[in-house]
Design a protein around this motif. Structure first.
Motif, PDB file in Angstrom:
ATOM      1  N   GLY A   6       0.798  -1.225   0.000  1.00 60.59           N
ATOM      2  CA  GLY A   6       0.000   0.000   0.000  1.00 60.59           C
ATOM      3  C   GLY A   6       0.831   1.275   0.000  1.00 60.59           C
ATOM      4  N   ALA A   7       2.150   1.181  -0.229  1.00 68.38           N
ATOM      5  CA  ALA A   7       3.003   2.377  -0.224  1.00 68.38           C
ATOM      6  C   ALA A   7       2.724   3.236  -1.460  1.00 68.38           C
ATOM      7  CB  ALA A   7       4.474   1.977  -0.188  1.00 68.38           C
ATOM      8  N   LYS A   8       3.096   4.530  -1.368  1.00 70.77           N
ATOM      9  CA  LYS A   8       2.851   5.435  -2.496  1.00 70.77           C
ATOM     10  C   LYS A   8       4.093   6.277  -2.785  1.00 70.77           C
ATOM     11  CE  LYS A   8       0.858   9.049   0.475  1.00 70.77           C
ATOM     12  NZ  LYS A   8      -0.316   9.900   0.743  1.00 70.77           N
ATOM     13  N   LEU A   9       4.116   6.804  -3.998  1.00 72.31           N
ATOM     14  CA  LEU A   9       5.209   7.673  -4.419  1.00 72.31           C
ATOM     15  C   LEU A   9       4.925   9.105  -3.960  1.00 72.31           C
ATOM     16  CD1 LEU A   9       7.848   7.684  -6.273  1.00 72.31           C
ATOM     17  CD2 LEU A   9       6.344   8.602  -8.045  1.00 72.31           C
ATOM     18  N   VAL A  10       5.917   9.738  -3.325  1.00 73.02           N
ATOM     19  CA  VAL A  10       5.772  11.135  -2.902  1.00 73.02           C
ATOM     20  C   VAL A  10       6.998  11.919  -3.378  1.00 73.02           C
ATOM     21  CG1 VAL A  10       4.376  10.589  -0.880  1.00 73.02           C
ATOM     22  CG2 VAL A  10       6.875  10.682  -0.659  1.00 73.02           C
ATOM     23  N   HIS A  11       6.872  13.239  -3.331  1.00 67.26           N
ATOM     24  CA  HIS A  11       7.979  14.108  -3.730  1.00 67.26           C
ATOM     25  C   HIS A  11       8.415  14.963  -2.543  1.00 67.26           C
ATOM     26  CE1 HIS A  11       6.189  13.002  -7.585  1.00 67.26           C
ATOM     27  NE2 HIS A  11       7.371  13.276  -8.124  1.00 67.26           N
ATOM     28  N   LEU A  12       9.680  15.346  -2.558  1.00 70.81           N
ATOM     29  CA  LEU A  12      10.212  16.133  -1.440  1.00 70.81           C
ATOM     30  C   LEU A  12      11.412  16.942  -1.899  1.00 70.81           C
ATOM     31  CD1 LEU A  12      13.005  14.482  -0.550  1.00 70.81           C
ATOM     32  CD2 LEU A  12      11.340  12.908   0.425  1.00 70.81           C
ATOM     33  N   ARG A  13      11.846  17.839  -1.006  1.00 73.75           N
ATOM     34  CA  ARG A  13      13.077  18.606  -1.188  1.00 73.75           C
ATOM     35  C   ARG A  13      14.086  18.104  -0.146  1.00 73.75           C
ATOM     36  NH1 ARG A  13      11.844  23.736  -3.812  1.00 73.75           N
ATOM     37  NH2 ARG A  13       9.586  24.079  -3.890  1.00 73.75           N
ATOM     38  N   PRO A  14      15.185  17.453  -0.570  1.00 72.21           N
ATOM     39  CA  PRO A  14      16.179  16.974   0.413  1.00 72.21           C
ATOM     40  C   PRO A  14      16.727  18.107   1.280  1.00 72.21           C
ATOM     41  CG  PRO A  14      16.558  15.969  -1.726  1.00 72.21           C
ATOM     42  CD  PRO A  14      15.527  17.029  -1.938  1.00 72.21           C
ATOM     43  N   THR A  15      16.954  19.274   0.663  1.00 69.71           N
ATOM     44  CA  THR A  15      17.336  20.464   1.422  1.00 69.71           C
ATOM     45  C   THR A  15      16.453  21.610   0.951  1.00 69.71           C
ATOM     46  OG1 THR A  15      18.975  21.424  -0.085  1.00 69.71           O
ATOM     47  CG2 THR A  15      19.735  19.642   1.357  1.00 69.71           C
ATOM     48  N   ALA A  16      16.470  22.692   1.696  1.00 69.14           N
ATOM     49  CA  ALA A  16      15.605  23.830   1.364  1.00 69.14           C
ATOM     50  C   ALA A  16      15.948  24.445   0.019  1.00 69.14           C
ATOM     51  CB  ALA A  16      15.715  24.881   2.465  1.00 69.14           C
ATOM     52  N   HIS A  17      17.157  24.204  -0.488  1.00 70.21           N
ATOM     53  CA  HIS A  17      17.601  24.817  -1.742  1.00 70.21           C
ATOM     54  C   HIS A  17      17.321  23.940  -2.957  1.00 70.21           C
ATOM     55  CE1 HIS A  17      19.592  27.859   0.661  1.00 70.21           C
ATOM     56  NE2 HIS A  17      20.204  26.903   1.344  1.00 70.21           N
ATOM     57  N   ASP A  18      16.756  22.739  -2.744  1.00 70.76           N
ATOM     58  CA  ASP A  18      16.535  21.798  -3.849  1.00 70.76           C
ATOM     59  C   ASP A  18      15.156  21.965  -4.470  1.00 70.76           C
ATOM     60  OD1 ASP A  18      19.053  20.490  -3.633  1.00 70.76           O
ATOM     61  OD2 ASP A  18      18.298  19.377  -1.895  1.00 70.76           O
ATOM     62  N   THR A  19      15.035  21.424  -5.691  1.00 70.56           N
ATOM     63  CA  THR A  19      13.718  21.387  -6.335  1.00 70.56           C
ATOM     64  C   THR A  19      12.861  20.328  -5.651  1.00 70.56           C
ATOM     65  OG1 THR A  19      14.562  19.783  -7.948  1.00 70.56           O
ATOM     66  CG2 THR A  19      14.681  22.116  -8.542  1.00 70.56           C
ATOM     67  N   ASP A  20      11.560  20.335  -5.949  1.00 66.12           N
ATOM     68  CA  ASP A  20      10.635  19.431  -5.254  1.00 66.12           C
ATOM     69  C   ASP A  20      10.316  18.183  -6.061  1.00 66.12           C
ATOM     70  OD1 ASP A  20       9.142  20.463  -7.284  1.00 66.12           O
ATOM     71  OD2 ASP A  20       7.533  21.265  -6.010  1.00 66.12           O
ATOM     72  N   ASP A  21      11.220  17.799  -7.013  1.00 65.55           N
ATOM     73  CA  ASP A  21      10.938  16.625  -7.832  1.00 65.55           C
ATOM     74  C   ASP A  21      11.698  15.376  -7.379  1.00 65.55           C
ATOM     75  OD1 ASP A  21      13.456  17.424  -8.582  1.00 65.55           O
ATOM     76  OD2 ASP A  21      12.956  17.844 -10.680  1.00 65.55           O
ATOM     77  N   TYR A  22      12.343  15.433  -6.218  1.00 64.08           N
ATOM     78  CA  TYR A  22      12.991  14.232  -5.666  1.00 64.08           C
ATOM     79  C   TYR A  22      11.907  13.305  -5.115  1.00 64.08           C
ATOM     80  CZ  TYR A  22      17.644  16.300  -6.014  1.00 64.08           C
ATOM     81  OH  TYR A  22      18.816  16.849  -6.485  1.00 64.08           O
ATOM     82  N   THR A  23      12.058  12.018  -5.358  1.00 67.31           N
ATOM     83  CA  THR A  23      11.019  11.071  -4.975  1.00 67.31           C
ATOM     84  C   THR A  23      11.394  10.287  -3.724  1.00 67.31           C
ATOM     85  OG1 THR A  23      11.932   9.284  -6.337  1.00 67.31           O
ATOM     86  CG2 THR A  23      10.351  10.778  -7.382  1.00 67.31           C
ATOM     87  N   ALA A  24      10.369   9.772  -3.073  1.00 67.24           N
ATOM     88  CA  ALA A  24      10.533   8.844  -1.962  1.00 67.24           C
ATOM     89  C   ALA A  24       9.322   7.929  -1.956  1.00 67.24           C
ATOM     90  CB  ALA A  24      10.663   9.587  -0.643  1.00 67.24           C
TER      91      ALA A  24
END
Length: 770
Positions: free
Chosen positions: A408-426
């Motif tokens: 039941g897990a899902k794909l999400v997006h995040l910013r590893p640091t405040a200066h990064d874009t928000d297209d990194y996945t987890a």
């Protein structure tokens, strides 16, 4: 480099398991061992290597003790004491101990340095230029962090200038009284300048004089006065013997900036080693893959810059015996890529803050792609992998978890640091915990990681975690994983292609060798992309630490000499030999390689040796058939067409004639492949077109003259001597860097002077244009 790639949380949970020693069933209590230590940001790795067999008998990982009163030295000693105790080895049986350090690199990268005052010297017309060249502008070490050196200049005491030294008719006439007066005035000025610089906050004095490499007396005198006044000191001639006052002064300033902290740490670590009862001298990894003594660190700490990547190269050379190849050390956040050619790492002048120095470091290309790099997705496409890693984001890898947590897990997006874009996945689980998809996870999905590799994880967990990404991309789980690896490894491929071109490597001889904890994630797949042979180093996850344990004492002497004579080259060779002995190598073990760069008027002598006498052949001997097979594998041809052309007491020379088609297949052309294999089965030298000439010590001069005359190329830029290697015993003497026949013959005689006249010698020579 920290090779712990399983994610911060996972590492903390499994640290106790990581501390367990890997010990064989029985140990000889009197065995002699070598200890290597690689101090990383999070963990300190330690290996214990049997001195006779060169095999690892123990390895362990302990937390790096940054916050302890003793600093990282405490973690080092805790690990050593535990290893020796559990192996039942006495401290007296440790015959070599060394560690790599990131302290010099980190200090410069972070701008955490001491304040430096520069005293420049010169006289006459040279002095006018020296006053300008010893004034070093601020060097940017980190954003808004500058190294600013206070500068003052003083007229050198009266002595011949460099130009006057070259004039045999010059005779300086000074009375004894005038000489004394000049000397007294100079001493007064120097004392005053040192006190003024100290009052302005200078913790270190860097002294640099025009042509100080030829006449270092003034630099040495001022340095001594500074130390007597409680100030650290360094000088231009200590850090480099090359001309170029501005670059030499800049290098001395950088050396001085890290001097106090490096001396403090090196001294404390050395004291801890002594208290542990180990009598072997502590050695520290250099930036060129060798080691040097603690005393030498007190003089030239800048030589330890980039010693982390250098340790991996040392492991590839000494443990894996790589002759020609590309070494790729893969961690969790970055990968270091470097070239090994003819069994030697390639070096270059390092730059700091965009400024050139006279520090020779390994030519290491660092990429922001590794086993823990994060996947970036946007609008149903993977737009990139990296540069941020799971470690930076504080996430564990999906492939090191249990499969059921990804139901039941899902794909999400995040910013590893405040200066990064928000297209990194987890991948976010139903309990809210997040994990990272990485190249290591992708490689586990595809089942291409060997079970014995450090990066081997749970393939089912990785597949289930990749399903949400695959659904977003509209492809299968395997295709999504393959796409991640293709994007990741294409970056490695591009850098390797550039290195092959830049160093003019024979593509048929290149192999990829992977080290580091993340090597299995990228190196085999890159080899398939490039159609090049690729393999993982033995004990790849600790190859850097093994490199530290097996590294040789090393030093380099460089001189600017126009049209050097054989006598001048031999003098530079002697200086290099004496230098490496001074910093810890036993005279009986020292070997020296010479390179003459006519374009730069540069003579470079690289000397290396060991701190203990070599006791025969350490690795298990291989029979002739095994060596034959090793040559056939290297040549990629059938054993039946290979011939044993010649041999020495420690080396076999195999050849094979290969026919090729030229000019649209109309003509046949042949080339002779040559492989030099030592009697442990390791390929030590390989050439795709070379000739072999057996001879003896007595006849070496005559035979060399014949070979050089026959194979020398003549072109618009003059003549190019052939690449020449002399095989004697188990040694390979490289004469390929020389410009004149007389130089080659003189060096060959020097290398062979203590051998009997009838000793067998083999010359392997290849024209430069092949």
């Amino acid at each position: 480099m920290d090779n712990s790639i399983k994610g911060n949380n996972q590492l903390e949970e499994n640290v106790s398991a990581s501390l367990r020693l890997r010990v064989p069933a029985s140990q000889n209590a009197s065995q002699k061992v070598r200890v290597g230590i690689d101090v990383g940001g999070t963990f300190t790795d330690v290996v214990v290597v049997d001195n006779d067999t060169r095999e690892v008998v123990s390895q362990l990982k302990v937390p790096t003790t940054h916050s302890a009163k003793e600093g990282v030295a405490l973690g080092i000693i805790n690990a050593i004491e535990r290893a020796l105790s559990e192996l039942n080895i006495s401290p007296d049986d440790v015959i070599f101990i060394a560690h790599s350090t990131t302290q010099a690199t980190n200090a410069l990268l972070e701008g955490d340095v001491a304040q430096v005052g520069v005293i420049g010297l010169g006289r006459g017309l040279e002095g006018l230029k020296a006053k300008f060249d010893t004034r070093i502008p601020p060097i940017e070490l980190a954003p808004n962090r500058f190294l600013k050196a206070e500068h003052c200049f003083v007229k050198s005491p009266s002595h011949r200038t460099h130009r006057e030294d070259r004039d045999n008719n010059f005779n300086e006439k000074l009375s004894v009284n005038s000489v004394s007066s000049v000397a007294k005035n100079f001493d007064e000025v120097i004392n005053k300048l040192i006190l003024e610089l100290k009052a302005k906050g200078a913790e270190v004095i860097a002294v640099s004089e025009a042509f100080g490499v030829d006449r270092p007396e003034n630099e040495e005198k001022i340095s001594q006065v500074a130390r007597e006044k409680g100030v650290f000191a360094t000088s231009g001639h200590e850090v480099s013997t090359l001309y170029g006052l501005r670059t030499r002064t800049r290098t001395a300033v950088l050396n001085g900036a890290i001097l106090p902290k490096m001396i403090h740490t090196a001294t404390m670590t050395d004291e801890c080693v002594r208290r542990a009862g180990i009598r072997a001298p502590l050695m520290i990894m250099r930036s060129d893959g060798g080691v040097m003594s603690v005393e030498e660190v007190h003089r030239r700490p800048i030589m330890t810059m980039l010693s982390g990547p250098a340790a991996g190269i040392a492991g590839a050379l000494m443990y894996e015996k790589v002759s020609d190849g590309i070494f790729i050390e893969v961690g969790g956040t970055s990968a270091d890529i470097s070239v090994i050619r003819d069994g030697q790492p390639q070096t270059k002048a390092a730059k700091v803050g965009g400024h050139r120095t006279y520090l020779n470091t390994l030519d290491v290309r660092t990429l922001a792609i590794a086993g823990g790099s994060m996947v970036r997705e946007k609008n149903g496409e993977i737009v990139d992998v990296g540069a941020r890693s799971a470690h930076i984001a504080g996430l564990a890898y999906t492939c090191f978890q249990k499969p059921e947590i990804f139901d039941g897990a899902k794909l999400v997006h995040l910013r590893p640091t405040a200066h990064d874009t928000d297209d990194y996945t987890a991948i976010e689980c139903t309990n809210g915990k997040r994990f990272s998809l990485t190249p290591t996870c992708a490689a586990n999905v595809l089942g291409i990681i060997p079970k014995t590799a450090f990066a081997f994880g749970n393939a089912e967990s990785a597949r289930k975690a990749f399903e949400p990404l695959a659904a977003k991309l509209g492809v299968s789980t395997e295709d999504a994983a393959r796409k991640v690896l293709e994007i990741s490894c294409s970056k490695v491929q591009k850098q390797i292609e550039e290195l092959i071109t830049e160093y003019n490597l024979d593509r048929g001889l290149v192999e990829l060798v992977g080290g580091g904890g993340g090597a299995a994630s990228l190196v085999p797949f890159t080899g398939k992309l490039m159609n090049l042979p690729a393999r993982l180093a033995r004990k790849a996850e600790v190859i850097s630490t093994i490199g530290v344990a097996l590294a040789m004492v090393r030093d380099v002497i460089e001189r600017n000499i126009v049209d050097p004579s054989p006598e001048q080259i031999l003098q530079v060779r002697r200086e290099a030999s004496e230098s490496v002995i001074k910093i810890g190598a036993l005279p009986e073990t020292v070997e020296v390689n010479i390179e003459v760069d006519t374009r730069r008027n540069l003579v470079r002598a690289t000397a290396f040796g060991t701190t203990e006498l070599k006791q025969g052949e350490r690795a298990a001997a291989t029979d002739l058939e095994g060596c034959w097979q090793a040559a056939a594998r290297s040549m990629k041809t059938d054993e039946s067409i290979i011939e044993l052309k010649s041999e020495t007491s420690g080396l076999y020379v195999f050849t094979a004639e290969i026919l090729t088609k030229t000019f649209f297949g109309l003509f046949d052309s042949s080339k002779q492949l040559v492989r030099v294999v030592d009697k442990t089965g390791v390929v030590r030298l390989q050439r795709s077109h070379a000739e072999v000439y057996p001879t003896t010590v007595e006849n070496i001069a005559r035979e060399l003259e014949f070979v050089i005359t026959k194979l020398t190329d003549f072109g618009d830029a003059g003549r190019d001597l052939p690449d020449i290697h002399i095989l004697v015993g188990a040694r390979i003497v490289n004469l390929s860097g020389l410009a004149e026949m007389e130089q080659a013959i003189a060096l060959a005689k020097t290398e062979l002077e203590n051998l009997s006249a009838d000793e067998s010698v083999v010359i392997v020579a290849a024209p430069k244009n092949v």
